[in-house]
Scaffold this active site. Structure first.
Site, PDB file in Angstrom:
ATOM      1  N   SER A  12      -2.520   5.999  14.118  1.00  0.00           N
ATOM      2  CA  SER A  12      -3.918   5.731  14.461  1.00  0.00           C
ATOM      3  C   SER A  12      -4.073   4.627  15.501  1.00  0.00           C
ATOM      4  O   SER A  12      -5.127   4.487  16.113  1.00  0.00           O
ATOM      5  CB  SER A  12      -4.719   5.368  13.201  1.00  0.00           C
ATOM      6  N   ARG A  13      -3.002   3.862  15.709  1.00  0.00           N
ATOM      7  CA  ARG A  13      -3.079   2.755  16.685  1.00  0.00           C
ATOM      8  C   ARG A  13      -1.676   2.387  17.152  1.00  0.00           C
ATOM      9  O   ARG A  13      -0.676   2.890  16.659  1.00  0.00           O
ATOM     10  CB  ARG A  13      -3.766   1.533  16.059  1.00  0.00           C
ATOM     11  N   VAL A  63       2.976   6.984   3.307  1.00  0.00           N
ATOM     12  CA  VAL A  63       4.328   7.530   3.438  1.00  0.00           C
ATOM     13  C   VAL A  63       5.250   7.157   2.282  1.00  0.00           C
ATOM     14  O   VAL A  63       6.214   7.875   1.999  1.00  0.00           O
ATOM     15  CB  VAL A  63       4.991   7.121   4.779  1.00  0.00           C
ATOM     16  N   ASN A  91       7.173   6.739  12.388  1.00  0.00           N
ATOM     17  CA  ASN A  91       6.747   5.492  13.018  1.00  0.00           C
ATOM     18  C   ASN A  91       6.159   4.495  12.016  1.00  0.00           C
ATOM     19  O   ASN A  91       6.196   3.291  12.250  1.00  0.00           O
ATOM     20  CB  ASN A  91       5.714   5.800  14.099  1.00  0.00           C
ATOM     21  N   SER A 143      13.923  -0.940  14.793  1.00  0.00           N
ATOM     22  CA  SER A 143      13.571  -2.254  15.330  1.00  0.00           C
ATOM     23  C   SER A 143      14.816  -3.018  15.736  1.00  0.00           C
ATOM     24  O   SER A 143      15.906  -2.815  15.183  1.00  0.00           O
ATOM     25  CB  SER A 143      12.809  -3.064  14.266  1.00  0.00           C
ATOM     26  N   TYR A 156      12.440  -6.558   6.225  1.00  0.00           N
ATOM     27  CA  TYR A 156      12.209  -5.627   7.340  1.00  0.00           C
ATOM     28  C   TYR A 156      13.530  -5.238   8.004  1.00  0.00           C
ATOM     29  O   TYR A 156      13.751  -4.065   8.336  1.00  0.00           O
ATOM     30  CB  TYR A 156      11.274  -6.291   8.352  1.00  0.00           C
ATOM     31  N   ALA A 158      16.452  -5.181   6.565  1.00  0.00           N
ATOM     32  CA  ALA A 158      17.151  -4.299   5.625  1.00  0.00           C
ATOM     33  C   ALA A 158      16.586  -2.889   5.695  1.00  0.00           C
ATOM     34  O   ALA A 158      17.336  -1.905   5.694  1.00  0.00           O
ATOM     35  CB  ALA A 158      17.026  -4.852   4.206  1.00  0.00           C
TER      36      ALA A 158
END
Length: 245
Positions: A12-13, A63, A91, A143, A156, A158
């Site tokens: 959505s963004r 999700v 994503n 990332s 994050y 991990a």
């Protein structure tokens, strides 16, 4: 003829929205746009995508909720028997930063569940059709943190590191069916996730001396989603301005 779709989660963004727009504009994919909270933003994205001449349908789910994702995808498939999802872009992701010593269990699990379990929950139900059709593109947005590690982002790092490993393993399993699996690892990108950081200071660490744009990530994803990338699988491609390689 089947109507071809690309599913983009968390679209959505930000980066997800840019990816959905690029897949529509450049590859002429109809878009199945997933969002969790912001219907208003999703509707705005839908309008922009449809202006490129394709259709865009919204699908709301979290999700990390296995049964919810499975049910929503099944219902959509039943309503759209002529549709085929050729491209999946995982994503959706969240951060909840803090030094590991003080991370709360709920902040650990929510970050892990969104990125890693989200990859499983979305990808597995759609994989059988890709294998049957002998064509598909699975692209995971990971990332720099999942490759290099980042202080204050153990959860994050991990989560994204695990998705990187899953990307490589799944690519080995399904390559013979002409389904590719790749990951894209952004560095500092102008988005909601970097809204609270000091861009002027951090860009000094980047050899290109700037943050990236969501559209630049989308260009790379669009290439991996195309037939031009047919011989690329199991790869993690950095897009970080030279910050880390």
């Amino acid at each position: 003829m089947k109507k071809k779709y690309a599913l983009v989660t968390g679209a959505s963004r930000g980066i997800g929205k840019a990816i959905a727009l690029k897949l529509a504009a450049d590859l002429n994919y109809n878009i199945l746009l997933n969002y969790n909270f912001s219907e208003e933003a999703a509707l705005e994205a839908k309008q922009l995508i449809e202006a490129t001449g394709v259709s865009c349908e919204l699908i709301q789910f979290d999700v990390k909720e296995t049964e919810q994702v499975k049910t929503k995808l099944q219902i959509w498939a039943q309503i759209n028997p002529e549709a085929i999802i050729e491209v999946v872009v995982n994503n959706a992701g969240i951060t909840s930063d803090g030094l590991f010593l003080w991370v709360k269990p709920e902040d650990w699990h929510s970050v892990i569940n969104t990125s890693l379990n989200g990859f499983f929950n979305v990808t597995q139900p759609l994989l059988k059709n890709m294998l049957t059709n002998r064509y598909g593109r699975i692209i995971n947005i990971v990332s720099l943190s999942g490759l290099k590690g980042k202080a204050g982002q153990v959860n994050y790092s991990a989560a994204k590191g695990a998705v990187i490993a899953a990307t490589k393993a799944l690519a080995q399993e399904i390559g013979k069916r002409k389904v590719t699996v790749n990951a894209v690892a952004p560095g500092f990108i102008v988005s909601d996730m970097t809204a609270g950081v000091d861009e002027n200071e951090l860009k000094k660490l980047v050899p290109l001396n700037r943050f990236g744009e969501a559209e630049e990530v989308a260009e790379l994803v669009c290439f991996l989603a195309s037939k031009k990338a047919s011989y690329i699988t199991g790869e993690v491609i950095n897009i970080n301005g030279g910050l880390y390689s």
